[in-house]
Design an enzyme around this catalytic site. Sequence first.
Site, PDB file in Angstrom:
ATOM      1  N   CYS A  89      43.930  55.133  29.418  1.00 58.53           N
ATOM      2  CA  CYS A  89      45.333  55.393  29.778  1.00 58.53           C
ATOM      3  C   CYS A  89      46.272  54.899  28.699  1.00 58.53           C
ATOM      4  CB  CYS A  89      45.724  54.631  31.033  1.00 58.53           C
ATOM      5  SG  CYS A  89      44.725  54.984  32.425  1.00 58.53           S
ATOM      6  N   CYS A 110      53.910  52.488  26.072  1.00 57.98           N
ATOM      7  CA  CYS A 110      53.125  53.724  26.073  1.00 57.98           C
ATOM      8  C   CYS A 110      53.036  54.331  24.685  1.00 57.98           C
ATOM      9  CB  CYS A 110      53.757  54.731  27.032  1.00 57.98           C
ATOM     10  SG  CYS A 110      52.952  56.343  27.000  1.00 57.98           S
ATOM     11  N   CYS A 119      41.808  64.685  33.203  1.00 56.96           N
ATOM     12  CA  CYS A 119      43.173  64.203  32.999  1.00 56.96           C
ATOM     13  C   CYS A 119      43.822  65.099  31.951  1.00 56.96           C
ATOM     14  CB  CYS A 119      43.099  62.756  32.507  1.00 56.96           C
ATOM     15  SG  CYS A 119      44.704  62.057  32.076  1.00 56.96           S
ATOM     16  N   CYS A 145      56.470  62.628  24.566  1.00 55.28           N
ATOM     17  CA  CYS A 145      57.223  62.366  25.792  1.00 55.28           C
ATOM     18  C   CYS A 145      58.564  61.787  25.376  1.00 55.28           C
ATOM     19  CB  CYS A 145      56.485  61.373  26.689  1.00 55.28           C
ATOM     20  SG  CYS A 145      57.344  61.100  28.259  1.00 55.28           S
ATOM     21  N   CYS A 165      58.824  54.897  27.321  1.00 53.19           N
ATOM     22  CA  CYS A 165      58.440  53.631  27.965  1.00 53.19           C
ATOM     23  C   CYS A 165      57.902  52.680  26.893  1.00 53.19           C
ATOM     24  CB  CYS A 165      57.392  53.875  29.040  1.00 53.19           C
ATOM     25  SG  CYS A 165      58.010  54.958  30.346  1.00 53.19           S
ATOM     26  N   GLU A 185      45.951  66.067  24.121  1.00 50.65           N
ATOM     27  CA  GLU A 185      44.617  65.646  24.502  1.00 50.65           C
ATOM     28  C   GLU A 185      44.375  65.786  25.999  1.00 50.65           C
ATOM     29  OE1 GLU A 185      43.451  62.537  21.035  1.00 50.65           O
ATOM     30  OE2 GLU A 185      44.625  61.684  22.639  1.00 50.65           O
TER      31      GLU A 185
HETATM   32  N1  SAH Z   1      54.409  60.333  32.347  1.00 47.85           N
HETATM   33  C1  SAH Z   1      53.631  60.107  33.501  1.00 47.85           C
HETATM   34  C2  SAH Z   1      52.167  60.451  33.331  1.00 47.85           C
HETATM   35  C3  SAH Z   1      51.491  60.049  32.044  1.00 47.85           C
HETATM   36  S1  SAH Z   1      51.215  58.353  31.759  1.00 47.85           S
HETATM   37  C4  SAH Z   1      53.812  58.677  33.993  1.00 47.85           C
HETATM   38  O1  SAH Z   1      54.393  57.877  33.282  1.00 47.85           O
HETATM   39  O2  SAH Z   1      53.375  58.403  35.109  1.00 47.85           O
HETATM   40  C5  SAH Z   1      49.841  57.955  32.802  1.00 47.85           C
HETATM   41  C6  SAH Z   1      49.769  56.477  33.185  1.00 47.85           C
HETATM   42  O3  SAH Z   1      49.346  55.671  32.084  1.00 47.85           O
HETATM   43  C7  SAH Z   1      51.109  55.936  33.623  1.00 47.85           C
HETATM   44  O4  SAH Z   1      50.998  55.137  34.775  1.00 47.85           O
HETATM   45  C8  SAH Z   1      51.493  55.101  32.437  1.00 47.85           C
HETATM   46  O5  SAH Z   1      52.438  54.130  32.776  1.00 47.85           O
HETATM   47  C9  SAH Z   1      50.180  54.523  32.007  1.00 47.85           C
HETATM   48  N2  SAH Z   1      50.204  53.952  30.661  1.00 47.85           N
HETATM   49  C10 SAH Z   1      51.018  54.288  29.643  1.00 47.85           C
HETATM   50  N3  SAH Z   1      50.747  53.536  28.559  1.00 47.85           N
HETATM   51  C11 SAH Z   1      49.737  52.702  28.899  1.00 47.85           C
HETATM   52  C12 SAH Z   1      48.991  51.719  28.193  1.00 47.85           C
HETATM   53  N4  SAH Z   1      49.239  51.458  26.913  1.00 47.85           N
HETATM   54  N5  SAH Z   1      48.006  51.080  28.860  1.00 47.85           N
HETATM   55  C13 SAH Z   1      47.727  51.380  30.133  1.00 47.85           C
HETATM   56  N6  SAH Z   1      48.383  52.301  30.845  1.00 47.85           N
HETATM   57  C14 SAH Z   1      49.381  52.977  30.231  1.00 47.85           C
HETATM   58 FE1  SF4 Z   2      56.226  59.256  29.065  1.00 45.16          FE
HETATM   59 FE2  SF4 Z   2      54.392  57.403  28.564  1.00 45.16          FE
HETATM   60 FE3  SF4 Z   2      56.540  56.795  30.012  1.00 45.16          FE
HETATM   61 FE4  SF4 Z   2      54.641  58.392  31.082  1.00 45.16          FE
HETATM   62  S1  SF4 Z   2      54.386  56.236  30.497  1.00 45.16           S
HETATM   63  S2  SF4 Z   2      56.878  58.689  31.126  1.00 45.16           S
HETATM   64  S3  SF4 Z   2      53.995  59.491  29.204  1.00 45.16           S
HETATM   65  S4  SF4 Z   2      56.541  57.404  27.836  1.00 45.16           S
END
Ligand code: SAH
Ligand code: SF4
Length: 380
Positions: free
Chosen positions: A348, A118, A104, A111, A115, A91
């Site tokens: 996000c 996420c 974006c 991934c 995390c 997306e």
């Molecule tokens: N992998 C990279 C970029 C993609 S994530 C990274 O982790 O930075 C983009 C942003 O969205 C990151 O700061 C991530 O921590 C945040 N993010 C992930 N899951 C989220 C959620 N459920 N609610 C709000 N922000 C989130």
């Molecule tokens: Fe991967 Fe989501 Fe962690 Fe970014 S926040 S590194 S997209 S698992």
Amino acid sequence: MKQNLFEFDAAGLTAWFAGMDEKPFRARQVLRWLHQFGERDFERMTDVARHLRACLAERAEARLPRVLRDAAAADGTRKWLLDVGEGNGVESVFIPEAHRGTLCISTQAGCALDCAFCSTGKQGFNRNLTAGEIIGQLWVAKQALDDFRGPSRPAEADGVSARVISNVVLMGMGEPLANFEHVLTALRLMLDDNAYGLSRRRVTVSTSGIVPAIDRLRDACPVALAVSLHAPSDALRDQLMPINRKYPLAELMAACRRYLEKSPRDFITFEYVMLDGVNDSEAQARDLIRLVRDVPCKFNLIPFNPFPATAFRRSSAQRVRRFADILMQAHIITTTRKARGEDIDAACGQLAGQVRDRTQRQQRAPHSRHHAIAIAETLS
Ligand code: SAH
Ligand code: SF4
């Protein structure tokens, strides 16, 4: 098989043309048609010599991922789902604001970094996107938003402010620095005056903190850097972001300082997702101030965006405000991200696309609410 020209930056295209005994200026012409004018039909590249057009038709193609879905939210946010083959979809999201338009984009199908908060991470990982699939997201959005210049549209009318897409952030699905080479090719195209011509300050890579790759980016192609921090201590960050066990906070802060030596911006943006009862206390705000005291930075607080089966909850607006106030009292510029496009799941961490998981992550037990609270309690 035909060569897909979207996989090349200027240097790559020039080298490929050289293999056909074509001069570098020919590569520049074709680059402009593809990326500046949005033209994919070689026959319509009118200033390209006829014999070369015929040769390209035979050996090359300008192939892009297919748009599977194009959704518009009430607030003007747009989201595209693109087919990248074998059941994988990624997306990209366009976010219009008063003085800028930000696209974006995604860098991986899924991934691997897992995390805890996420939704992309929870879907597992399939593969890296190619350079063409990454830059293709910008191409597709520009076409949908009528943002290509076109050879007949004069350059003067096209100042930066007149562009629909003025900024690009690599904050969609995936970890950009875990797909370094392809991301680098795409970044070079974004910055190239014969392609998208964006300023380094308006292209942002967001990373979870892969330290050696932060150094590589600094040396190869410094753009604005955002680092996903999310916790003030290694103990909590280890739980929320497994990558921290490999590159703990002290190393990450040192990499940020090194990055600033070459960064087009004189600060790092720290992203901090606000998780109720987990990382949003006043004491944790004060710990953060100590952690970043040697790194010129701004904070971007992101209220957690829930997704199905998550155990985490969004911090209350009041708690977010209190947290921001504490950082600002320490003279750290702090903004709170507004959730955009929530009605189309474009906020996000909600980008889910479709991932044919190869890591079987979805079959493992999801974090329970109880587990999330337990993390917070053992650490406080
Ligand atoms: N992998 C990279 C970029 C993609 S994530 C990274 O982790 O930075 C983009 C942003 O969205 C990151 O700061 C991530 O921590 C945040 N993010 C992930 N899951 C989220 C959620 N459920 N609610 C709000 N922000 C989130
Ligand atoms: Fe991967 Fe989501 Fe962690 Fe970014 S926040 S590194 S997209 S698992």
